[in-house]
Enzyme design. Structure first.
Site, PDB file in Angstrom:
ATOM      1  N   HIS A   1      -9.055  -3.619  -2.110  1.00  0.00           N
ATOM      2  CA  HIS A   1      -7.998  -2.910  -1.286  1.00  0.00           C
ATOM      3  C   HIS A   1      -8.673  -1.349  -1.288  1.00  0.00           C
ATOM      4  O   HIS A   1      -8.554  -0.757  -0.076  1.00  0.00           O
ATOM      5  CB  HIS A   1      -6.692  -3.189  -1.851  1.00  0.00           C
ATOM      6  CG  HIS A   1      -5.526  -2.073  -1.267  1.00  0.00           C
ATOM      7  ND1 HIS A   1      -4.835  -2.911  -0.404  1.00  0.00           N
ATOM      8  CD2 HIS A   1      -5.334  -1.096  -0.964  1.00  0.00           C
ATOM      9  CE1 HIS A   1      -3.876  -2.164  -0.049  1.00  0.00           C
ATOM     10  NE2 HIS A   1      -4.306  -0.705  -0.421  1.00  0.00           N
ATOM     11  N   GLU A   2      -8.719  -0.860  -2.406  1.00  0.00           N
ATOM     12  CA  GLU A   2      -9.003   0.663  -2.444  1.00  0.00           C
ATOM     13  C   GLU A   2     -10.499   0.843  -2.075  1.00  0.00           C
ATOM     14  O   GLU A   2     -10.823   1.920  -1.179  1.00  0.00           O
ATOM     15  CB  GLU A   2      -8.808   1.230  -4.148  1.00  0.00           C
ATOM     16  CG  GLU A   2      -7.434   0.908  -4.676  1.00  0.00           C
ATOM     17  CD  GLU A   2      -6.454   1.609  -3.778  1.00  0.00           C
ATOM     18  OE1 GLU A   2      -6.727   2.478  -3.053  1.00  0.00           O
ATOM     19  OE2 GLU A   2      -5.467   0.916  -3.835  1.00  0.00           O
TER      20      GLU A   2
ATOM     21  N   CYS B   1       0.725  -1.276  -0.038  1.00  0.00           N
ATOM     22  CA  CYS B   1      -0.060   0.044   0.056  1.00  0.00           C
ATOM     23  C   CYS B   1       0.698   1.293   0.056  1.00  0.00           C
ATOM     24  O   CYS B   1       1.902   1.432   0.820  1.00  0.00           O
ATOM     25  CB  CYS B   1      -0.962   0.076   1.221  1.00  0.00           C
ATOM     26  SG  CYS B   1      -1.940   1.536   1.369  1.00  0.00           S
TER      27      CYS B   1
ATOM     28  N   HIS C   1     -10.126   1.473   1.671  1.00  0.00           N
ATOM     29  CA  HIS C   1      -9.593   2.596   2.052  1.00  0.00           C
ATOM     30  C   HIS C   1     -10.976   3.692   2.146  1.00  0.00           C
ATOM     31  O   HIS C   1     -10.833   4.338   3.020  1.00  0.00           O
ATOM     32  CB  HIS C   1      -8.744   3.195   1.121  1.00  0.00           C
ATOM     33  CG  HIS C   1      -7.497   2.759   1.060  1.00  0.00           C
ATOM     34  ND1 HIS C   1      -6.386   3.397   2.363  1.00  0.00           N
ATOM     35  CD2 HIS C   1      -6.590   2.044   0.506  1.00  0.00           C
ATOM     36  CE1 HIS C   1      -5.401   2.579   2.286  1.00  0.00           C
ATOM     37  NE2 HIS C   1      -5.298   2.052   1.039  1.00  0.00           N
TER      38      HIS C   1
END
EC number: 3.5.1.88
Length: 174
Positions: free
Chosen positions: A138-139, A96, A142
């Site tokens: 993953h994004e 990351c 966030h």
């Protein structure tokens, strides 16, 4: 275009739950372009707006082609994503831009299907597998204030915290 500062763990900003994008204007287009420039300069494949201090539900992903090059025209700009479907399970070694120098295996869905808007507010559907599916998960994490290190086992999390402290000590000496 401008390079933006990437926020690093353990900044509390990364724990912010991002807000829906409602204005699809030239300012948004500039933010997306700046995010892309920042991501490429940082040698990343994905970047969520919150990683550059923008608490908006938008992210970009630009996977390299077979020649290793990331072409801007291949960049996915995903705004206000919503899960439609998830399938299977796989382990994938992730890193990351907000947690530089640390890579660890994380369990992710093998296939995903999302609905999102592009920079022109057009609704799109995307089905993904393999690296693209991992990057999307993953994004989107966030956008919800979740980091990949939060998904580690207790043992791996302790290893990460120890490595982070050692890195911070080293940086203070330099």
């Amino acid at each position: 275009m401008a390079l933006l500062e990437i926020i690093h763990y353990p900044s509390k900003i990364l724990r912010t739950i991002s807000k829906e994008v409602v204005s699809f204007d030239s300012k948004l287009h500039q933010q997306l372009d700046d995010m892309h420039e920042t991501m490429i300069a940082s040698e990343g494949i994905g970047l969520a707006a919150i990683q550059v201090g923008l608490p908006l539900r938008m992210l970009i992903i630009n996977l390299p082609q077979e020649d290793g090059v990331q072409h801007k025209e291949d960049c996915l700009e995903i705004i206000n994503p919503k899960w439609i479907e998830t399938k299977g399970s796989m382990m994938y070694k992730e890193g990351c831009l907000s947690v530089p120098g640390f890579y660890e295996e994380v369990e992710r869905f093998e296939k995903v299907k999302i609905e999102y808007q592009n920079r022109f507010a057009e609704v799109k559907i995307l089905e993904a597998s393999e690296l693209l599916a991992v990057a999307i998960q993953h994004e989107i994490d966030h956008l919800n204030g979740v980091l990949f290190v939060d998904k580690l086992s207790i043992l791996k999390r302790k290893k990460f915290e120890k490595e982070l402290k050692e890195l911070q000590k080293k940086q203070k000496r330099e």
